[in-house]
Write a protein that holds these residues in place. Structure first.
Motif, short mmCIF file in Angstrom:
data_model
loop_
_atom_site.label_atom_id
_atom_site.label_comp_id
_atom_site.label_asym_id
_atom_site.label_seq_id
_atom_site.Cartn_x
_atom_site.Cartn_y
_atom_site.Cartn_z
N LEU A 28 -90.35 21.44 -40.30
CA LEU A 28 -89.11 21.72 -39.59
C LEU A 28 -87.91 21.86 -40.52
O LEU A 28 -86.78 21.98 -40.05
CB LEU A 28 -88.82 20.62 -38.57
CG LEU A 28 -89.85 20.43 -37.46
CD1 LEU A 28 -89.47 19.25 -36.58
CD2 LEU A 28 -89.98 21.69 -36.65
N SER A 29 -88.13 21.85 -41.83
CA SER A 29 -87.00 21.85 -42.76
C SER A 29 -86.10 23.08 -42.63
O SER A 29 -84.91 23.01 -42.91
CB SER A 29 -87.50 21.72 -44.20
OG SER A 29 -88.32 22.82 -44.56
N GLY A 30 -86.63 24.21 -42.20
CA GLY A 30 -85.82 25.42 -42.06
C GLY A 30 -85.14 25.54 -40.71
O GLY A 30 -84.28 26.40 -40.51
N LEU A 31 -85.48 24.66 -39.79
CA LEU A 31 -84.94 24.74 -38.43
C LEU A 31 -83.41 24.60 -38.38
O LEU A 31 -82.76 25.39 -37.70
CB LEU A 31 -85.62 23.72 -37.53
CG LEU A 31 -85.33 23.82 -36.04
CD1 LEU A 31 -85.69 25.19 -35.50
CD2 LEU A 31 -86.08 22.73 -35.29
N PRO A 32 -82.81 23.64 -39.06
CA PRO A 32 -81.34 23.51 -38.97
C PRO A 32 -80.61 24.79 -39.40
O PRO A 32 -79.64 25.19 -38.76
CB PRO A 32 -81.02 22.35 -39.92
CG PRO A 32 -82.27 21.55 -39.96
CD PRO A 32 -83.39 22.55 -39.85
N GLU A 33 -81.07 25.44 -40.45
CA GLU A 33 -80.42 26.67 -40.91
C GLU A 33 -80.58 27.79 -39.89
O GLU A 33 -79.67 28.56 -39.65
CB GLU A 33 -81.01 27.10 -42.26
CG GLU A 33 -80.38 28.34 -42.83
CD GLU A 33 -78.92 28.16 -43.20
OE1 GLU A 33 -78.17 29.15 -43.12
OE2 GLU A 33 -78.49 27.04 -43.54
N MET A 34 -81.75 27.85 -39.26
CA MET A 34 -82.02 28.88 -38.28
C MET A 34 -81.23 28.67 -36.99
O MET A 34 -81.00 29.60 -36.23
CB MET A 34 -83.52 28.95 -37.98
CG MET A 34 -84.35 29.39 -39.18
SD MET A 34 -86.11 29.25 -38.90
CE MET A 34 -86.41 30.75 -37.98
N LEU A 35 -80.82 27.42 -36.75
CA LEU A 35 -80.07 27.09 -35.52
C LEU A 35 -78.64 26.68 -35.85
O LEU A 35 -78.05 25.86 -35.15
CB LEU A 35 -80.78 25.95 -34.78
CG LEU A 35 -82.13 26.30 -34.17
CD1 LEU A 35 -82.79 25.06 -33.62
CD2 LEU A 35 -81.98 27.35 -33.09
N LYS A 36 -78.09 27.24 -36.89
CA LYS A 36 -76.75 26.89 -37.33
C LYS A 36 -75.76 26.96 -36.16
O LYS A 36 -75.79 27.89 -35.37
CB LYS A 36 -76.31 27.84 -38.42
CG LYS A 36 -75.30 27.24 -39.33
CD LYS A 36 -75.16 28.07 -40.58
CE LYS A 36 -74.75 27.12 -41.66
NZ LYS A 36 -75.41 27.22 -42.88
N GLY A 37 -74.91 25.93 -36.05
CA GLY A 37 -73.91 25.90 -35.00
C GLY A 37 -74.36 25.14 -33.76
O GLY A 37 -73.63 25.01 -32.80
N ARG A 38 -75.57 24.62 -33.80
CA ARG A 38 -76.08 23.85 -32.66
C ARG A 38 -76.31 22.40 -33.11
O ARG A 38 -76.54 22.15 -34.27
CB ARG A 38 -77.41 24.42 -32.18
CG ARG A 38 -77.34 25.85 -31.75
CD ARG A 38 -78.47 26.14 -30.79
NE ARG A 38 -78.45 27.51 -30.37
CZ ARG A 38 -77.68 28.00 -29.42
NH1 ARG A 38 -76.81 27.23 -28.81
NH2 ARG A 38 -77.74 29.26 -29.07
N THR A 39 -76.26 21.48 -32.17
CA THR A 39 -76.55 20.08 -32.45
C THR A 39 -78.06 19.90 -32.43
O THR A 39 -78.74 20.40 -31.54
CB THR A 39 -75.92 19.17 -31.37
OG1 THR A 39 -74.53 19.41 -31.34
CG2 THR A 39 -76.18 17.71 -31.64
N MET A 40 -78.60 19.19 -33.44
CA MET A 40 -80.03 18.96 -33.49
C MET A 40 -80.31 17.51 -33.80
O MET A 40 -79.70 16.93 -34.70
CB MET A 40 -80.68 19.83 -34.56
CG MET A 40 -82.18 19.72 -34.57
SD MET A 40 -82.90 20.80 -35.77
CE MET A 40 -83.68 19.61 -36.83
N ILE A 41 -81.20 16.92 -33.04
CA ILE A 41 -81.64 15.55 -33.29
C ILE A 41 -83.13 15.63 -33.62
O ILE A 41 -83.90 16.19 -32.85
CB ILE A 41 -81.43 14.64 -32.07
CG1 ILE A 41 -79.95 14.59 -31.71
CG2 ILE A 41 -81.99 13.26 -32.31
CD1 ILE A 41 -79.66 13.91 -30.39
N CYS A 42 -83.52 15.10 -34.74
CA CYS A 42 -84.93 15.16 -35.16
C CYS A 42 -85.36 13.77 -35.57
O CYS A 42 -84.74 13.15 -36.42
CB CYS A 42 -85.11 16.15 -36.30
SG CYS A 42 -86.82 16.37 -36.75
N SER A 43 -86.43 13.28 -34.96
CA SER A 43 -86.92 11.95 -35.34
C SER A 43 -88.01 12.06 -36.36
O SER A 43 -88.56 13.08 -36.61
CB SER A 43 -87.45 11.23 -34.10
OG SER A 43 -88.46 11.98 -33.48
#
Length: 43
Positions: A28-43
């Motif tokens: 999931l390391s690329g997910l934050p960049e792909m969803l830039k501008g959204r709040t993400m919580i990852c456990s």
């Protein structure tokens, strides 16, 4: 679900917060960049 599928679903649903789960061994390391501008919580 792959990271690309997660991004596609998020773009369709447009949640305020995205909490990925059931990702098993998916990187999931690329997910934050792909969803830039959204709040993400990852456990």
């Amino acid at each position: 679900m792959t990271v690309s599928q997660c991004v596609e679903a998020a773009e369709l649903i447009r949640p305020k917060t995205l909490i990925p789960y059931h990702y098993s061994d998916t990187d999931l390391s690329g997910l934050p960049e792909m969803l830039k501008g959204r709040t993400m919580i990852c456990s």
